[in-house]
Each structure stands twice: as C-alpha cells, then as structure tokens.
Scaffold this motif. Structure first.
Motif, mmCIF file in Angstrom:
data_model
loop_
_atom_site.group_PDB
_atom_site.id
_atom_site.type_symbol
_atom_site.label_atom_id
_atom_site.label_comp_id
_atom_site.label_asym_id
_atom_site.label_seq_id
_atom_site.Cartn_x
_atom_site.Cartn_y
_atom_site.Cartn_z
ATOM 1 N N ASN A 184 0.818 -1.229 0.000
ATOM 2 C CA ASN A 184 0.000 0.000 0.000
ATOM 3 C C ASN A 184 0.845 1.270 0.000
ATOM 4 O O ASN A 184 0.514 2.252 0.675
ATOM 5 N N LEU A 185 1.922 1.273 -0.765
ATOM 6 C CA LEU A 185 2.733 2.487 -0.895
ATOM 7 C C LEU A 185 2.064 3.458 -1.861
ATOM 8 O O LEU A 185 1.349 3.051 -2.772
ATOM 9 N N LEU A 186 2.317 4.751 -1.675
ATOM 10 C CA LEU A 186 1.794 5.782 -2.573
ATOM 11 C C LEU A 186 2.678 5.835 -3.808
ATOM 12 O O LEU A 186 3.864 6.158 -3.727
ATOM 13 N N GLU A 187 2.112 5.511 -4.959
ATOM 14 C CA GLU A 187 2.907 5.376 -6.187
ATOM 15 C C GLU A 187 3.599 6.665 -6.614
ATOM 16 O O GLU A 187 4.683 6.640 -7.165
ATOM 17 N N GLY A 188 2.984 7.795 -6.385
ATOM 18 C CA GLY A 188 3.565 9.049 -6.842
ATOM 19 C C GLY A 188 4.515 9.687 -5.854
ATOM 20 O O GLY A 188 4.884 10.858 -6.007
ATOM 21 N N ARG A 189 4.933 8.927 -4.830
ATOM 22 C CA ARG A 189 5.796 9.460 -3.789
ATOM 23 C C ARG A 189 7.064 8.612 -3.662
ATOM 24 O O ARG A 189 7.027 7.403 -3.871
ATOM 25 N N THR A 190 8.167 9.254 -3.322
ATOM 26 C CA THR A 190 9.423 8.534 -3.118
ATOM 27 C C THR A 190 9.340 7.686 -1.850
ATOM 28 O O THR A 190 8.397 7.815 -1.053
ATOM 29 N N ALA A 191 10.345 6.848 -1.664
ATOM 30 C CA ALA A 191 10.410 6.046 -0.437
ATOM 31 C C ALA A 191 10.394 6.961 0.782
ATOM 32 O O ALA A 191 9.673 6.706 1.764
ATOM 33 N N MET A 217 11.215 5.727 -6.437
ATOM 34 C CA MET A 217 9.768 5.536 -6.497
ATOM 35 C C MET A 217 9.456 4.059 -6.266
ATOM 36 O O MET A 217 10.289 3.186 -6.546
ATOM 37 N N PRO A 218 8.243 3.744 -5.762
ATOM 38 C CA PRO A 218 7.905 2.358 -5.463
ATOM 39 C C PRO A 218 8.133 1.389 -6.618
ATOM 40 O O PRO A 218 8.606 0.267 -6.400
ATOM 41 N N HIS A 219 7.826 1.795 -7.861
ATOM 42 C CA HIS A 219 7.959 0.875 -8.986
ATOM 43 C C HIS A 219 9.422 0.584 -9.313
ATOM 44 O O HIS A 219 9.715 -0.332 -10.084
ATOM 45 N N LYS A 220 10.330 1.348 -8.722
ATOM 46 C CA LYS A 220 11.754 1.105 -8.919
ATOM 47 C C LYS A 220 12.353 0.233 -7.819
ATOM 48 O O LYS A 220 13.543 -0.085 -7.841
ATOM 49 N N LEU A 221 11.536 -0.148 -6.851
ATOM 50 C CA LEU A 221 11.991 -0.947 -5.722
ATOM 51 C C LEU A 221 11.602 -2.407 -5.907
ATOM 52 O O LEU A 221 10.548 -2.711 -6.474
ATOM 53 N N SER A 222 12.431 -3.319 -5.411
ATOM 54 C CA SER A 222 12.080 -4.737 -5.417
ATOM 55 C C SER A 222 10.978 -4.988 -4.391
ATOM 56 O O SER A 222 10.665 -4.114 -3.562
ATOM 57 N N GLY A 223 10.396 -6.188 -4.433
ATOM 58 C CA GLY A 223 9.348 -6.521 -3.470
ATOM 59 C C GLY A 223 9.840 -6.420 -2.041
ATOM 60 O O GLY A 223 9.146 -5.888 -1.166
ATOM 61 N N GLY A 224 11.039 -6.929 -1.787
ATOM 62 C CA GLY A 224 11.596 -6.849 -0.442
ATOM 63 C C GLY A 224 11.852 -5.423 -0.006
ATOM 64 O O GLY A 224 11.628 -5.062 1.160
ATOM 65 N N GLU A 225 12.317 -4.581 -0.941
ATOM 66 C CA GLU A 225 12.550 -3.174 -0.616
ATOM 67 C C GLU A 225 11.231 -2.455 -0.344
ATOM 68 O O GLU A 225 11.141 -1.633 0.579
#
Length: 252
Positions: free
Chosen positions: A96-103, A142-150
C-alpha cells in the motif's frame, strides 16, 4: 496491565433478508507490551475482522475492547483516530505504498499527522528509519523502482516511524519469496523488539507463525491458543484440553 485487552468480543453483521452473520464469537485476548503473537486461520475465519478491531478500525458488536486501560467504547471517533495514528502501526501484504511518492515521502506520510518535534523533524526522522531498515541509499526511489523486499521494508519503516506501541502485520510476507520473507520478518522483529512494541502477525505461513512466542488459531470466529510445529506442518491445541494436532491445511 495489558496494553490491549479483548473480553468476550463478538462481531456480527446484519444482512438484508437473511439471519445476521457472526464473524467473531466471544474472543478473549490479552496483548502485553513486547508481546510476539501470531494468529493463523483459513480464509474466511475472521482474521481480517479481528485485525481491524485490534487496530481500532472497527468496533465490537458486544464485549469489551480496552487499549492501555481505556475502554475504546467510551472514546469518540476522533479520539480513536488519534490513538490509532499515534500507537498502532499497520503492515499489509500488498505494501500500500503511494505510487507518486518517493520512499522517503512514503515514510514521512504518517508524520504529517504528528505534532511538535515529530512534525517539524519529519524528514530527518523518516530518513533515519529508512536507514534503520537498510534503505538509506533508496530515499528518492519511487515504489515501482523498488524490489518486493525493498517495498516491504519501506512499508515497515512507514509503520514504525511514529514509534507505535502495537504493530499489526497482515500476511506481511505473502507477496514475497521465502528467503526475502524470512529476512523481512527478522528485520521487523528486531526493530519492534528494540522499541518494545507488541507485534501481532496474521499469517497462513506456519514458519512465520512459529517465530512468535504465543500462537493462536482463529476458526469459525473462535480464537484458540495453539502450538505451531512448522517442520511437521502441524498445529496443536494448547492447554489442558489439548487435542490431537491438525495439519497445516487448516491454516491456509
């Protein structure tokens, strides 16, 4: 005194043109600070409903829900919201991360509702929490640049950034491979242990459930203490009325 106490809690839903649907039946559960509790149960057993009650997102149909000595029924909706925002952290299977926001911005989000030091130092506090979960090098990702574990570690950082007293994890490793899931649970346990928070994990994975110090099974709305033996794929009822072990199929 228990941090969270459920006494005879039921949850019933009224249905049109049908008898009421009972989801939880007389649930008793005491959660102390620093507790490690796992709850297993098959789909439809009421696990998510119980999690919503523990997280003050829902109210019992009957029975008592007490948080740190306060009967939750006596609190206004605003008071419950503030209590939940301050003292309860949620971790979900789908992150449930916000897609348009950085980590960093994702982890800062809960601090927007804080006050005083936590609000004004929110960037510093969020950065420190991401460093704590090993992601200091991914602050601007951004979330789409992170692995599942990240992504899951970002979700953990977000849930812990306000130093909650209770952490509720709903199938926290369900979207991860076995190795990553084990690493995430170890991390979650270490961070929760260092802050003294209680950790309640709802899972169908017996290996994850076994990591807790106390285990329960929810079946047809009834919560029962059990012992978990992941290597044998077995769940056994605890206590003097203990019966024979059942296989892991009942936890799926």
């Amino acid at each position: 005194m228990e941090l969270l106490l459920l006494e005879g809690v039921t949850r019933t839903i009224e249905l049109p043109d049908a008898p009421p649907l009972t989801i939880l039946s007389g649930v008793d559960l005491a959660v102390d600070a620093g507790d490690r509790i796992s709850i297993v149960g098959r789909s439809g057993s009421g696990k998510s409903t119980l999690l919503n009650l523990l997280g003050l997102l829902d109210s019992p149909s009957s029975g008592r829900l007490v948080f740190d000595g306060q009967d939750v029924a006596s609190l206004s909706s605003g008071q419950r919201d503030r209590l939940r925002g301050r003292d309860v952290g949620f971790i979900f299977q789908q992150f449930n991360l916000l897609e348009g926001r950085t980590a960093l911005e994702n982890v800062m989000t809960p601090l927007l509702y804080a006050s005083g030091r936590q609000f004004w130092r929110r960037r510093e506090i969020a950065s420190a929490m991401l460093d704590r979960v090993g992601l200091s090098h991914r602050l601007t990702a951004m979330p789409h640049k992170l692995s599942g574990g990240e992504q899951q570690r970002v979700a953990i950082a977000r849930s812990l950034v306000r130093e909650p007293r209770v952490i509720l994890a709903d199938e926290p490793t369900g979207a991860l491979d076995v190795e990553t899931g084990g690493t995430v649970m170890q991390l979650l346990d270490e961070v929760a242990r260092s802050s003294g928070a209680a950790l309640v994990t709802i899972t169908h994975d017996l290996a994850i459930a076994e990591l807790a110090s106390r285990h329960f099974r929810l079946d047809h709305g009834v919560l029962t203490p059990v012992s978990v033996h992941a290597a044998e794929g077995l769940i056994a009822v605890s206590g003097p009325a203990a019966g024979p072990a059942t296989d892991a199929g009942e936890a799926s």
